[in-house]
Motif scaffolding. Structure first.
Motif, PDB file in Angstrom:
ATOM      1  N   GLY A 176     -21.660  20.891  -9.207  1.00 20.22           N
ATOM      2  CA  GLY A 176     -23.076  21.459  -7.755  1.00 20.22           C
ATOM      3  C   GLY A 176     -23.202  20.937  -6.491  1.00 20.22           C
ATOM      4  N   ALA A 177     -22.379  20.073  -6.028  1.00 21.12           N
ATOM      5  CA  ALA A 177     -22.419  19.654  -4.075  1.00 21.12           C
ATOM      6  C   ALA A 177     -21.078  20.908  -3.024  1.00 21.12           C
ATOM      7  N   ALA A 178     -20.123  20.849  -4.314  1.00 19.36           N
ATOM      8  CA  ALA A 178     -18.614  21.049  -3.945  1.00 19.36           C
ATOM      9  C   ALA A 178     -18.687  23.046  -3.321  1.00 19.36           C
ATOM     10  N   THR A 179     -19.458  22.913  -4.678  1.00 18.99           N
ATOM     11  CA  THR A 179     -19.017  24.809  -4.638  1.00 18.99           C
ATOM     12  C   THR A 179     -19.721  25.349  -3.574  1.00 18.99           C
ATOM     13  N   PRO A 180     -21.056  25.173  -3.057  1.00 20.82           N
ATOM     14  CA  PRO A 180     -21.961  26.052  -1.967  1.00 20.82           C
ATOM     15  C   PRO A 180     -20.446  24.854  -0.425  1.00 20.82           C
ATOM     16  N   ILE A 181     -20.019  24.314  -0.745  1.00 25.40           N
ATOM     17  CA  ILE A 181     -20.323  23.510   0.545  1.00 25.40           C
ATOM     18  C   ILE A 181     -18.429  24.672   0.526  1.00 25.40           C
ATOM     19  N   ALA A 182     -17.990  25.184  -0.331  1.00 25.76           N
ATOM     20  CA  ALA A 182     -16.524  25.304  -0.049  1.00 25.76           C
ATOM     21  C   ALA A 182     -16.984  27.006   0.083  1.00 25.76           C
ATOM     22  N   VAL A 183     -18.223  27.605  -0.123  1.00 28.77           N
ATOM     23  CA  VAL A 183     -18.560  28.851   0.002  1.00 28.77           C
ATOM     24  C   VAL A 183     -19.361  28.981   1.566  1.00 28.77           C
ATOM     25  N   GLN A 184     -19.643  28.404   1.679  1.00 24.88           N
ATOM     26  CA  GLN A 184     -20.359  28.193   2.930  1.00 24.88           C
ATOM     27  C   GLN A 184     -19.669  27.715   4.284  1.00 24.88           C
ATOM     28  N   ALA A 185     -18.371  27.223   3.801  1.00 25.37           N
ATOM     29  CA  ALA A 185     -17.455  26.706   4.905  1.00 25.37           C
ATOM     30  C   ALA A 185     -16.654  27.813   5.050  1.00 25.37           C
ATOM     31  N   ALA A 186     -16.450  29.016   4.497  1.00 26.22           N
ATOM     32  CA  ALA A 186     -15.392  29.901   4.493  1.00 26.22           C
ATOM     33  C   ALA A 186     -16.297  30.475   5.054  1.00 26.22           C
ATOM     34  N   LEU A 187     -17.682  31.412   4.610  1.00 25.93           N
ATOM     35  CA  LEU A 187     -17.972  31.769   5.155  1.00 25.93           C
ATOM     36  C   LEU A 187     -18.903  31.698   6.781  1.00 25.93           C
ATOM     37  N   ASP A 188     -18.999  30.579   6.969  1.00 24.38           N
ATOM     38  CA  ASP A 188     -18.853  29.322   9.052  1.00 24.38           C
ATOM     39  C   ASP A 188     -17.652  30.094   9.764  1.00 24.38           C
ATOM     40  N   GLY A 189     -16.193  30.311   8.900  1.00 24.94           N
ATOM     41  CA  GLY A 189     -14.796  30.163  10.007  1.00 24.94           C
ATOM     42  C   GLY A 189     -13.962  29.440   9.739  1.00 24.94           C
ATOM     43  N   VAL A 190     -13.988  28.204   8.724  1.00 30.76           N
ATOM     44  CA  VAL A 190     -12.644  27.706   8.147  1.00 30.76           C
ATOM     45  C   VAL A 190     -11.906  28.347   7.971  1.00 30.76           C
ATOM     46  N   SER A 191     -10.866  28.277   8.229  1.00 26.68           N
ATOM     47  CA  SER A 191      -9.827  29.354   7.852  1.00 26.68           C
ATOM     48  C   SER A 191      -8.990  28.834   6.224  1.00 26.68           C
ATOM     49  N   GLU A 192      -8.999  27.799   6.129  1.00 30.99           N
ATOM     50  CA  GLU A 192      -8.010  27.461   5.003  1.00 30.99           C
ATOM     51  C   GLU A 192      -8.461  25.930   4.443  1.00 30.99           C
ATOM     52  N   ILE A 193      -9.113  26.531   2.530  1.00 30.47           N
ATOM     53  CA  ILE A 193      -9.588  24.778   2.008  1.00 30.47           C
ATOM     54  C   ILE A 193      -8.904  25.059   1.155  1.00 30.47           C
ATOM     55  N   GLU A 194      -8.526  23.565   0.709  1.00 32.66           N
ATOM     56  CA  GLU A 194      -7.449  23.674  -0.734  1.00 32.66           C
ATOM     57  C   GLU A 194      -8.597  22.779  -1.321  1.00 32.66           C
ATOM     58  N   ILE A 195      -8.552  23.044  -2.495  1.00 35.36           N
ATOM     59  CA  ILE A 195      -9.692  22.622  -3.596  1.00 35.36           C
ATOM     60  C   ILE A 195      -8.883  21.993  -4.730  1.00 35.36           C
ATOM     61  N   PHE A 196      -9.373  20.969  -5.069  1.00 32.09           N
ATOM     62  CA  PHE A 196      -8.998  19.633  -5.440  1.00 32.09           C
ATOM     63  C   PHE A 196      -9.505  19.742  -7.003  1.00 32.09           C
ATOM     64  N   ASN A 197      -9.763  19.066  -8.116  1.00 32.22           N
ATOM     65  CA  ASN A 197      -9.974  19.140  -9.001  1.00 32.22           C
ATOM     66  C   ASN A 197      -9.155  18.691 -10.191  1.00 32.22           C
ATOM     67  N   ILE A 198      -9.964  18.217 -11.268  1.00 36.48           N
ATOM     68  CA  ILE A 198      -8.828  17.476 -12.511  1.00 36.48           C
ATOM     69  C   ILE A 198      -9.397  18.636 -13.579  1.00 36.48           C
ATOM     70  N   HIS A 199      -8.919  18.611 -14.492  1.00 40.53           N
ATOM     71  CA  HIS A 199      -8.802  19.668 -15.439  1.00 40.53           C
ATOM     72  C   HIS A 199      -9.810  19.388 -16.507  1.00 40.53           C
ATOM     73  N   ASP A 200     -10.953  19.555 -15.682  1.00 39.68           N
ATOM     74  CA  ASP A 200     -12.857  19.465 -17.038  1.00 39.68           C
ATOM     75  C   ASP A 200     -13.582  20.524 -16.839  1.00 39.68           C
ATOM     76  N   ASP A 201     -14.389  20.154 -17.164  1.00 38.92           N
ATOM     77  CA  ASP A 201     -15.366  21.339 -17.397  1.00 38.92           C
ATOM     78  C   ASP A 201     -15.476  22.020 -16.133  1.00 38.92           C
TER      79      ASP A 201
END
Length: 307
Positions: free
Chosen positions: A150-175
């Motif tokens: 719930g927090a990670a998704t909007p952080i990733a999207v807004q950072a991308a929209l605002d001009g971060v060049s690259e995002i590596e997302i790490f997560n476990i294989h859960d829901d």
């Protein structure tokens, strides 16, 4: 917003802490939620500006959510914040979504305009603004993000929209893995940012990504009660001094992750307080049209910490 008496004034100016027949109601719908700092933040901001609003917590889970959302219309509430477990579930009961909410598939703020309910997400805005407040500019930079909820998704999207060049997302294989896959696809298709998904269980890959990034953000629940003695990064050598380490947790104020980063001599080590205030400020603006007095709210929160 329907024209109403929305400021209370007296002979000496605004009257703080006043409720009358013209008061707008704003809610917070989540479960559990009695621990939230949002009522303290918003009600103090309303009082400081002399705005005729009040903010209340309601313990609402998915089962109660349909009637709770309908109550926003029925009671002519100005709107509501929404937190877990309702951020995705609430979408089906709303009339419209902001572009960022559509990309995130999540809502944390509802605005009621004469019975039309629009969903917004301000978490990502709060994240980016809290960095800006500290003089940190991550546009054109590389980010490593742990989590896809719930927090990670909007952080990733807004950072991308605002001009971060690259995002590596790490997560476990859960829901949340499917959501992480969707986040990567959305970012790559709709922004100029390059996104990729990685298995959090691959510690060598995780260490590499952190060592190469400009900002590491932990947007998981690790470090928050009952996991306050845990961190995804135990070894200070994973960090470098010229980076930013951001933990979205704000209770405790200094998480175990932050202690590891401080031991490594990281230049900027931040908790989630700034993000919490700034996401609230963005919602406050949507409801009232006014800027939240964030410096004052920081003082209020600091004073409450020391009681």
């Amino acid at each position: 917003m329907e024209e109403k008496k929305n400021k209370i004034t007296g002979v000496n100016g605004p009257i703080n802490g006043w409720l009358d027949g013209h008061t707008y109601l704003i809610g917070l719908m989540a479960y559990p939620i009695r621990h939230s700092m949002s009522p303290t933040m918003h009600n103090n901001a309303f009082a400081k500006l002399g705005l005729n609003f009040t903010y209340l917590c309601f313990e609402i889970d998915n089962k109660k959510l349909p009637k709770a959302v309908e109550a926003i219309r029925t009671l002519d509430m100005r709107g509501s914040n929404v937190s877990m477990p309702n951020k995705k579930e609430v979408i089906k009961y709303l009339d419209k979504l902001s572009p960022a909410s559509e990309m995130c598939d999540a809502v944390n703020t509802i605005v009621n305009d004469n019975g039309v309910l629009t969903g917004y997400t301000t978490d990502g805005i709060g994240f980016m603004k809290s960095l800006e407040d500290e003089g940190i500019d991550i546009r054109g930079k590389k980010m490593c993000l742990a989590g896809a909820g719930g927090a990670a998704t909007p952080i990733a999207v807004q950072a991308a929209l605002d001009g971060v060049s690259e995002i590596e997302i790490f997560n476990i294989h859960d829901d949340k893995w499917a959501q992480a896959e969707k986040n990567v696809k959305t970012i790559n298709e709709k922004t100029n940012c390059k996104a990729s998904l990685h298995d959090l269980e691959d510690k060598d890959d995780f260490k590499r990504a952190i060592s190469e990034c400009d900002i590491y953000c932990d947007a998981t629940g690790v470090g928050m009660k009952p996991l306050e003695d845990m961190t995804l990064v135990e070894d200070p050598s994973w960090f470098h001094k010229d980076m930013t380490v951001f933990d979205t947790v704000y209770a405790p104020r200094t998480t175990k992750l932050m202690k590891v980063a401080q031991k490594a001599g990281v230049k900027h080590v931040l908790n989630g307080i700034g993000m919490m205030i700034e996401q609230g400020a963005a919602a406050f603006k949507l409801w009232t049209g006014e800027d939240m007095p964030t410096d004052y709210i920081r003082q209020v929160i600091f004073e409450n910490d020391n009681k």
